[in-house]
Design an enzyme around this catalytic site. Sequence first.
Site, PDB file in Angstrom:
ATOM      1  N   GLU A  18       4.949  -5.169   8.541  1.00 48.71           N
ATOM      2  CA  GLU A  18       3.556  -5.013   8.086  1.00 48.71           C
ATOM      3  C   GLU A  18       2.984  -6.308   7.514  1.00 48.71           C
ATOM      4  OE1 GLU A  18       3.693  -0.342   6.586  1.00 48.71           O
ATOM      5  OE2 GLU A  18       3.595  -1.938   5.120  1.00 48.71           O
ATOM      6  N   HIS A  46       0.821  -1.218   0.000  1.00 46.06           N
ATOM      7  CA  HIS A  46       0.000   0.000   0.000  1.00 46.06           C
ATOM      8  C   HIS A  46       0.857   1.272   0.000  1.00 46.06           C
ATOM      9  CE1 HIS A  46      -0.315  -0.674   4.651  1.00 46.06           C
ATOM     10  NE2 HIS A  46       0.747   0.052   4.384  1.00 46.06           N
ATOM     11  N   HIS A  53      -1.273   5.311   9.258  1.00 47.37           N
ATOM     12  CA  HIS A  53       0.078   5.874   9.335  1.00 47.37           C
ATOM     13  C   HIS A  53       0.016   7.258   9.970  1.00 47.37           C
ATOM     14  CE1 HIS A  53      -0.063   2.997   6.012  1.00 47.37           C
ATOM     15  NE2 HIS A  53       1.206   2.783   6.198  1.00 47.37           N
ATOM     16  N   HIS A  72      10.644  -3.658   3.188  1.00 45.68           N
ATOM     17  CA  HIS A  72      11.019  -2.241   3.101  1.00 45.68           C
ATOM     18  C   HIS A  72      11.408  -1.709   4.468  1.00 45.68           C
ATOM     19  CE1 HIS A  72       6.804  -1.785   4.367  1.00 45.68           C
ATOM     20  NE2 HIS A  72       6.886  -0.466   4.396  1.00 45.68           N
TER      21      HIS A  72
END
Lengths: 173, 303
Positions: B240, B12, B59, B193
């Site tokens: 995540e 995302h 976030h 990431h």
Amino acid sequence: MARAQHDYDDIPGTFVFDAERSRQGYGINMFCMSLMKEENRKAFKANEAEYLKKFNLTPAQTEAVLRRDYNRMLELGGNIYFTAKLGATDGHSFRHLAATMTGSTQDDYAKMMLEGGRSVEGNRSKSGKSGVGSVLGEQGKPKAVKAKAKAKAGKAKSVKPKSARSKSKAKRK
Amino acid sequence: MARIIAGVASSHVPAIGAAIDNKQTEEPYWKRVFSGFEKSKEWMAKTKPDVAIVVYNDHASAFSVEMVPTFALGCAAEFPPADEGWGPRPVPVVKGHPELASHIAQSVILDEFDLTIVNKMEVDHGLTVPMNLLFGSPKAWPCPVIPLAVNVVLYPPPTGHRCFMLGRAIRKAVESYPEDLKVVVFGTGGMSHQISGPRAGLINSKFDKAFLDNLTKDPKKLTRIPHLEYMREAGAEGIEMVMWLIMRGALDDQVDEVYRFYTVPASNTAVGHIILENRKKAAAKSKVKRAAAHAKTAVVRSK
């Protein structure tokens, strides 16, 4: 009180935002959150040190914010999703922040990403004990095991290899 | 009876949303990413779910550090796009399904998953980017959405095993809902990431591919990955991926992988995407198996 030691402190170049940092960095993160509003961005830019007084930061945290020392902010309890809002307030792209945190230029950072990113090889562990307890196997284990795992992975549904991909991308850019 | 027919996982990355909003999808860099979702959009248009449950993380948009719920289920009638600092994304308001959402909340809480119920919430790119990737950019989203926000920002997030078991409980909840609804579950975020600190930019394609392979064939193995391994191997923010296990837990043990896509990078992130379908023919059989499993649980509990 000194920070308690955790297994994840062994990961190099990484400040895990845990409950302790969250408590310590509450002021930094709430300051960053306040920058979601235009009037607050203006007030901050007009007098940074004065604006920061509202958030009960320690002198070290205040200095890190004023100097835009992003790694230090993370170390002192800032979280990247919050500190990124400070970057945006400065009109900086995320690439700028990433380059600052990694000590590289924006171009070099972008190039590294296009070439497949920073390799995990050599970046797993400060102590060199990274393979212990690894579930997906091949990632952190000795070479012999690694080769076997590789052969197995080769049989699975193939996605274009990383080397080929990064080559074609390098050409494009 | 409502039933879960398929699961979708997708990264995302916020820059993907920015590329859509700034109409850069035809630029070579972005075309490489978006071309991987063309087939997925066709699949979604054909599948036409009645409801989507989207597992994602916020976030620092709806939740600051004032409150950090581990699992927060959106039970509102609608969820406006959040202003993430550049104005809200120009995407339609996300319509909820309050009846099914509250049914799920009630069912899984009694099943010992202590969710936070959210009746007012804005949603950020974590939810809307995967929706764009699978539904395109319509004037209104084609189906109601139940957002399930998972804390993966403040360590520790829930374990992969806990996420998988929550998926199971959600499935049970969905299947006890009387209305005939086809439900698709999204797991979002990842893949490898790291966007923070001197190690930012870390990508581990080997880890990602092993994760994708096991997601289809041996998800239980993935439930044993400790947080340390996610962070070490897939980057601090790669953790995540535990959210994908909620999606996987909501599916049958045996699934068909109908599509997969992987590319590096989008901004700082390895983009991974997979579509898994429950097998239609096996439906009756697995029902029996699940009933047997429930019976077993009951015996254990009564001891």
